[in-house]
Design a protein around this motif. Structure first.
Motif, PDB file in Angstrom:
ATOM      1  N   VAL A 342      36.618  16.220 -26.188  1.00 42.83           N
ATOM      2  CA  VAL A 342      37.294  15.203 -26.986  1.00 42.83           C
ATOM      3  C   VAL A 342      36.307  14.076 -27.235  1.00 42.83           C
ATOM      4  O   VAL A 342      35.599  13.658 -26.316  1.00 42.83           O
ATOM      5  N   TRP A 343      36.236  13.626 -28.474  1.00 47.86           N
ATOM      6  CA  TRP A 343      35.336  12.530 -28.836  1.00 47.86           C
ATOM      7  C   TRP A 343      36.168  11.335 -29.264  1.00 47.86           C
ATOM      8  O   TRP A 343      37.143  11.461 -30.016  1.00 47.86           O
ATOM      9  N   VAL A 344      35.767  10.166 -28.774  1.00 51.81           N
ATOM     10  CA  VAL A 344      36.379   8.903 -29.185  1.00 51.81           C
ATOM     11  C   VAL A 344      35.267   8.062 -29.797  1.00 51.81           C
ATOM     12  O   VAL A 344      34.392   7.565 -29.088  1.00 51.81           O
ATOM     13  N   GLU A 345      35.291   7.929 -31.099  1.00 58.80           N
ATOM     14  CA  GLU A 345      34.262   7.179 -31.824  1.00 58.80           C
ATOM     15  C   GLU A 345      34.836   5.831 -32.253  1.00 58.80           C
ATOM     16  O   GLU A 345      35.894   5.778 -32.889  1.00 58.80           O
ATOM     17  N   VAL A 346      34.129   4.773 -31.915  1.00 59.37           N
ATOM     18  CA  VAL A 346      34.589   3.420 -32.227  1.00 59.37           C
ATOM     19  C   VAL A 346      33.482   2.697 -32.979  1.00 59.37           C
ATOM     20  O   VAL A 346      32.341   2.634 -32.515  1.00 59.37           O
ATOM     21  N   LYS A 347      33.827   2.179 -34.151  1.00 63.88           N
ATOM     22  CA  LYS A 347      32.872   1.415 -34.965  1.00 63.88           C
ATOM     23  C   LYS A 347      33.553   0.146 -35.448  1.00 63.88           C
ATOM     24  O   LYS A 347      34.779   0.090 -35.569  1.00 63.88           O
ATOM     25  N   TRP A 348      32.730  -0.854 -35.720  1.00 65.16           N
ATOM     26  CA  TRP A 348      33.273  -2.121 -36.200  1.00 65.16           C
ATOM     27  C   TRP A 348      32.337  -2.721 -37.242  1.00 65.16           C
ATOM     28  O   TRP A 348      31.147  -2.389 -37.325  1.00 65.16           O
ATOM     29  N   SER A 349      32.910  -3.580 -38.048  1.00 63.87           N
ATOM     30  CA  SER A 349      32.155  -4.324 -39.052  1.00 63.87           C
ATOM     31  C   SER A 349      32.818  -5.682 -39.202  1.00 63.87           C
ATOM     32  O   SER A 349      33.736  -6.025 -38.456  1.00 63.87           O
ATOM     33  N   ASP A 350      32.351  -6.455 -40.176  1.00 63.71           N
ATOM     34  CA  ASP A 350      32.940  -7.773 -40.381  1.00 63.71           C
ATOM     35  C   ASP A 350      34.358  -7.687 -40.943  1.00 63.71           C
ATOM     36  O   ASP A 350      35.127  -8.637 -40.825  1.00 63.71           O
ATOM     37  N   ARG A 351      34.697  -6.562 -41.538  1.00 61.37           N
ATOM     38  CA  ARG A 351      36.000  -6.442 -42.199  1.00 61.37           C
ATOM     39  C   ARG A 351      37.010  -5.577 -41.461  1.00 61.37           C
ATOM     40  O   ARG A 351      38.207  -5.759 -41.623  1.00 61.37           O
ATOM     41  N   GLU A 352      36.557  -4.619 -40.664  1.00 59.65           N
ATOM     42  CA  GLU A 352      37.510  -3.706 -40.047  1.00 59.65           C
ATOM     43  C   GLU A 352      36.960  -3.117 -38.760  1.00 59.65           C
ATOM     44  O   GLU A 352      35.742  -3.112 -38.516  1.00 59.65           O
ATOM     45  N   VAL A 353      37.902  -2.607 -37.948  1.00 60.88           N
ATOM     46  CA  VAL A 353      37.583  -1.894 -36.715  1.00 60.88           C
ATOM     47  C   VAL A 353      38.173  -0.492 -36.852  1.00 60.88           C
ATOM     48  O   VAL A 353      39.333  -0.331 -37.218  1.00 60.88           O
ATOM     49  N   ILE A 354      37.349   0.512 -36.564  1.00 59.99           N
ATOM     50  CA  ILE A 354      37.757   1.902 -36.772  1.00 59.99           C
ATOM     51  C   ILE A 354      37.651   2.645 -35.452  1.00 59.99           C
ATOM     52  O   ILE A 354      36.632   2.578 -34.763  1.00 59.99           O
ATOM     53  N   VAL A 355      38.718   3.373 -35.118  1.00 57.60           N
ATOM     54  CA  VAL A 355      38.734   4.241 -33.940  1.00 57.60           C
ATOM     55  C   VAL A 355      39.108   5.640 -34.412  1.00 57.60           C
ATOM     56  O   VAL A 355      40.139   5.824 -35.065  1.00 57.60           O
ATOM     57  N   ARG A 356      38.270   6.616 -34.068  1.00 61.21           N
ATOM     58  CA  ARG A 356      38.559   8.009 -34.406  1.00 61.21           C
ATOM     59  C   ARG A 356      38.647   8.815 -33.120  1.00 61.21           C
ATOM     60  O   ARG A 356      37.778   8.693 -32.245  1.00 61.21           O
ATOM     61  N   VAL A 357      39.680   9.624 -33.020  1.00 59.89           N
ATOM     62  CA  VAL A 357      39.868  10.520 -31.882  1.00 59.89           C
ATOM     63  C   VAL A 357      39.783  11.943 -32.422  1.00 59.89           C
ATOM     64  O   VAL A 357      40.581  12.335 -33.281  1.00 59.89           O
ATOM     65  N   LEU A 358      38.805  12.703 -31.927  1.00 61.23           N
ATOM     66  CA  LEU A 358      38.564  14.058 -32.421  1.00 61.23           C
ATOM     67  C   LEU A 358      38.572  15.028 -31.251  1.00 61.23           C
ATOM     68  O   LEU A 358      38.248  14.659 -30.116  1.00 61.23           O
ATOM     69  N   ASP A 359      38.935  16.273 -31.520  1.00 58.52           N
ATOM     70  CA  ASP A 359      38.890  17.288 -30.485  1.00 58.52           C
ATOM     71  C   ASP A 359      38.359  18.585 -31.074  1.00 58.52           C
ATOM     72  O   ASP A 359      38.213  18.719 -32.291  1.00 58.52           O
TER      73      ASP A 359
END
Length: 462
Positions: A342-359
């Motif tokens: 399972v992968w939990v990818e977390v990225k952020w920028s000045d406008r948004e925060v993104i969390v992706r959960v993949l398996d």
């Protein structure tokens, strides 16, 4: 002509109950409406109507209401069988009144739709099918057998046969359509209500756990000073006392103070209700959410990083129960159906925060992909159950709770099936993908300067 209304319009749960008080009130309204309509037709429009038989039918409703009022408590809820009997009485009484007042030539024959509609909204499919079939039979009989309406001069008031046939077809179509439509809408409403209740319970539990951790940590903080004092004084006494028994007692006091400190420290992991602990680094919140699923036989891989052009510093976000429980449910679903990773990818920028959960599991069923996030999803086939959750029924409630909580926090939630997004043959193929996107202002702590006061620490009431 006759004006009537069904003596039952309150909707309970499917296969459930209807309150008797509501039934009594609405049936009285129906009685008054029928009397008024028959009076207008007989005395104002001067139609020849069998008043004695009509008032006999209305009197049956009056007697039924009086018996229900005096025999049963008004707050009693009627079970499904009694609701069906009530609907059978209503539809029979209405059919008898229509028989005495022109059959399908009476425009109030449209009210035959009401009992079937209410049955579809309150009863199961079997009783509703029976009542709908009975309504079709009665409507068909009323097309041929009825007491004609006559004017004061003795003329028979009758619609052309083509109109009667068209009215019959419309009635049958209406019974079928409204029955199915009401049943579907009620089922979806009931499912949504149950799912929202489950969501609220999950959020409440998460909030109580957070509050309990705050209380324990606050106690640990407040008791830290007196425990340290006890330890210091007992250590001094241990050095000064010469009596062996007294020295043993002083050593016991010191050891027990150390034990109290360790217990409070272990119980206070959740942190106290300090203002600065309302927020935490994004990576800490995500890992806290994933913690219950780190030892379930699947490997969790975390990846944190800024998007191109964003600040490398991990942002602090609001540590809300909605966010933690929502992300936790997404990770739980991924762990349930992952093969090994399972992968939990977390990225952020000045406008948004993104969390992706993949398996690396089979992914979402393609026939249900557009409905992921709806409660109580059912399908014809059976999805293979995960060995770690043999009780899992795959009804979609967990993903619905996650989606609802995360959207409540201001996020957009998307579900998709992945593919081999990398050309590296050593990387496994992604299965299910859940993506959560927050606007920065929704969860990231506003930076108002380093000198901003934290505020007073307050105990939590639970």
């Amino acid at each position: 002509m006759v004006d009537t209304s069904l003596g039952l319009a309150a909707v309970g749960t499917r296969g459930g109950v209807v309150r008797l008080r509501t039934l009594i009130i609405l049936r009285w309204l129906a009685v008054f409406g029928q009397i008024f309509a028959i009076g207008v037709a007989s005395f104002f429009l001067e139609l020849k109507i069998e008043l004695g038989l009509c008032f006999l039918a209305i009197g049956a409703s009056v007697i039924t209401n009086l018996v229900a009022h005096f025999v049963y408590p008004e707050n009693r809820r009627m079970p499904e069988r009694e609701v069906l009997i009530t609907l059978l009485f209503d539809i029979s009484q209405l059919a008898f009144l229509l028989y005495l007042t022109g059959g399908l030539n009476n425009p109030f024959a449209l009210l035959m739709l009401a009992p079937v509609t209410v049955s579809a909204m309150t009863l199961r499919a079997g009783p509703t099918f029976f009542l709908g079939g009975l309504a079709v039979v009665l409507v068909t009989l009323l097309a041929y057998y009825y007491v004609p309406l006559r004017s004061d001069l003795g003329f028979v008031l009758r619609m052309p046969q083509l109109f009667v046939v068209g009215f019959w077809v419309a009635m049958v179509i209406g019974i079928v359509f409204l029955g199915i439509y009401a049943a579907r809408v009620t089922a979806e409403t009931t499912s949504m209500s149950k799912a929202l209740l489950a969501t609220q319970m999950a959020l409440s539990r998460e909030q109580k756990l957070t509050d309990l951790g705050g209380v324990i940590a606050a106690a640990a903080h407040e008791l830290g000073t007196p425990l340290a004092t006890i330890k210091l004084v007992s250590a001094e006494l241990l050095d000064e006392l010469e009596d062996a028994d007294l020295r043993e007692d002083a050593a016991l006091i010191r050891d027990q103070a150390d034990r109290c400190r360790d217990i409070l420290h272990s119980m206070g992991r959740a942190g106290k209700d300090d203002r600065h602990l309302h927020t935490a680094p994004l990576s800490s919140v995500i890992k806290d959410a994933a913690e219950p699923h780190t030892n379930r036989g699947k490997t969790l891989n975390f990846k944190f990083g800024p998007r191109q052009g964003a600040d490398d510093k991990t942002p602090n976000i609001y540590r809300r129960p909605e966010i933690i429980h929502g992300v936790r449910n997404l990770i739980q679903n991924a762990v349930d159906f992952a093969t090994s990773q399972v992968w939990v990818e977390v990225k952020w920028s000045d406008r948004e925060v993104i969390v992706r959960v993949l398996d690396d599991g089979p992914g979402y069923p393609y026939d249900l992909l557009g409905r992921i996030g709806d409660p109580f999803i059912k399908r014809g086939g059976k999805r293979e159950k995960d060995a770690s959750r043999p009780e899992y029924e795959g009804m979609g409630l967990g993903l619905f709770i996650a989606k609802t909580l995360l959207e409540r926090s201001g996020a957009r939630v998307n579900f998709a099936n992945g593919s081999d997004r990398h050309n590296d043959p050593g990387r496994p193929r992604y299965g299910a993908i859940a993506e959560v996107i927050w606007p920065t202002e929704a969860i990231v702590e506003a930076s108002d300067g380093p000198s901003k006061p934290l505020g007073e620490n307050k105990p939590i009431e639970i």
